[in-house]
Design an enzyme around this catalytic site. Structure first.
Site, PDB file in Angstrom:
ATOM      1  N   SER A 194       0.839  -1.193   0.000  1.00  0.00           N
ATOM      2  CA  SER A 194       0.000   0.000   0.000  1.00  0.00           C
ATOM      3  C   SER A 194       0.873   1.242   0.000  1.00  0.00           C
ATOM      4  O   SER A 194       2.008   1.235   0.481  1.00  0.00           O
ATOM      5  CB  SER A 194      -0.900   0.003   1.237  1.00  0.00           C
ATOM      6  OG  SER A 194      -1.529   1.268   1.392  1.00  0.00           O
ATOM      7  N   TYR A 207      -2.190  -0.646  10.552  1.00  0.00           N
ATOM      8  CA  TYR A 207      -2.055  -1.017   9.141  1.00  0.00           C
ATOM      9  C   TYR A 207      -0.877  -0.275   8.503  1.00  0.00           C
ATOM     10  O   TYR A 207      -0.019  -0.885   7.842  1.00  0.00           O
ATOM     11  CB  TYR A 207      -3.354  -0.704   8.401  1.00  0.00           C
ATOM     12  CG  TYR A 207      -3.297  -0.953   6.910  1.00  0.00           C
ATOM     13  CD1 TYR A 207      -3.255  -2.249   6.411  1.00  0.00           C
ATOM     14  CD2 TYR A 207      -3.284   0.108   6.005  1.00  0.00           C
ATOM     15  CE1 TYR A 207      -3.200  -2.488   5.042  1.00  0.00           C
ATOM     16  CE2 TYR A 207      -3.228  -0.118   4.637  1.00  0.00           C
ATOM     17  CZ  TYR A 207      -3.197  -1.419   4.162  1.00  0.00           C
ATOM     18  OH  TYR A 207      -3.130  -1.644   2.817  1.00  0.00           O
TER      19      TYR A 207
END
Length: 324
Positions: A194, A207
């Site tokens: 990501s 995350y």
């Protein structure tokens, strides 16, 4: 008399020049567009051929991106090792690939159960992956687990689960196959990460931390294994959507656009095409995101106070909107 003759001649010369320009510009545009289109087609074909007979591992073949990559690499003649958490779904995927391809130019995929969240099962899974063909050429690390919540509401157990799935799992697999790649002095490790491995936004604390950690590991690893002929690439995306098209964004704030899902996300087929291109060109780092998230990465580095102010304002706006 002379002036009366000259004016019409000048007029017709200008008119002729203008007509020529009007006709030439569209032709040049069309020829240029055609050139780039043919170049893209040729490079695409060459990229797909570059994976023929290569042993390719996809760590999460059951995700949207994993399935897209499986289809592209299978048709390209790769020897696939498809990994996932659900055996029945892996068998369904293998059957779909077999039914949609020519068995004379493709190889039946090998299947391996792989769960990065179950660290105890990793040694057995790694051994099984290595036993499939006895060697590995490419590993695509595309597994991921997401959580969105305020930091104080996320339990330590969830924190550990995210770190297992997003950091310790990929790292364990990479370390487990390195000896084989080093002995052959070849291999390519590709991390699909990501953009939050480069840029953190609120409500994704754990995350983002896990993505920063795995990004740093592969960045360090790249320099360590380069002397053995092993390539390490990272592809950072802002969001992989379920399809190529998306609904218009409802939020207009700058902060929300940094991680909005649609329409700024990339489709699985676009991401898969970028993966093939990265493997072919052996690029070390790729960011596939709109201009705004890319600008935010630079703003975080060069103008941190401005970046923090924008992020903070976004959180305040979100809180006000929730109260209304």
């Amino acid at each position: 008399m002379d002036s009366n003759v000259t004016e019409p001649e000048s007029f017709w010369e200008m008119d002729s020049t203008w007509t020529t320009t009007v006709l030439l510009v569209p032709c040049v545009v069309l020829l240029t567009a055609g050139f780039f289109y043919l170049y893209g087609v040729i490079m695409g074909l060459l990229s797909k051929k570059s994976v023929r007979n290569k042993v390719v591992v996809i760590t999460d073949a059951l995700s949207g991106l994993g399935k897209e990559c499986a289809g592209v690499f299978h048709k390209g003649g790769a020897r696939l090792i498809l990994c996932g958490k659900n055996w029945e779904k892996l068998e369904e995927l293998a059957d779909d690939l077999a039914n949609s391809s020519d068995p004379t130019v493709t190889f039946p995929p090998k299947l391996v159960l792989l769960d990065f969240g179950d660290t105890d099962s990793m040694p057995e899974a790694i051994a099984e992956i290595l036993d499939c063909y006895g060697c590995l050429d490419i590993i695509i690390f595309n597994s991921s687990m997401k959580v969105k919540a305020p930091a104080q509401t996320v339990s330590l157990e969830v924190d550990k689960l995210l770190m297992d799935n997003n950091y310790f799992g990929p790292v364990t697999l990479a370390k487990g196959v390195l000896a084989s790649m080093i002995s052959r002095r070849s291999g390519h490790l590709l991390l699909v990460n990501s953009i939050q491995g480069r840029l953190a936004v609120p409500f994704r604390s754990t995350y983002a931390a896990s993505k920063h950690a795995v990004q740093a590991f592969f960045d360090c690893l790249r320099a360590e294994v380069e002397e053995y002929g092993i390539s390490v690439s990272t592809i950072s995306h802002n969001f992989i959507s379920c399809s190529a098209s998306g609904a218009p964004a409802t939020s207009k704030s700058l902060w929300s656009l940094l991680y909005t899902k649609k329409p700024l996300g990339v489709s699985p087929d676009e991401a898969a095409a970028e993966i093939v291109k990265t493997l072919n060109n052996k690029r070390k780092e790729v960011v596939i995101a709109p201009s705004l998230p890319k600008m935010a990465i630079y703003a975080r580095s060069f103008f941190p106070n401005v970046f923090f102010a924008v992020i903070g304002a976004g959180v305040k706006n979100a809180a006000i909107a929730a109260e209304m």
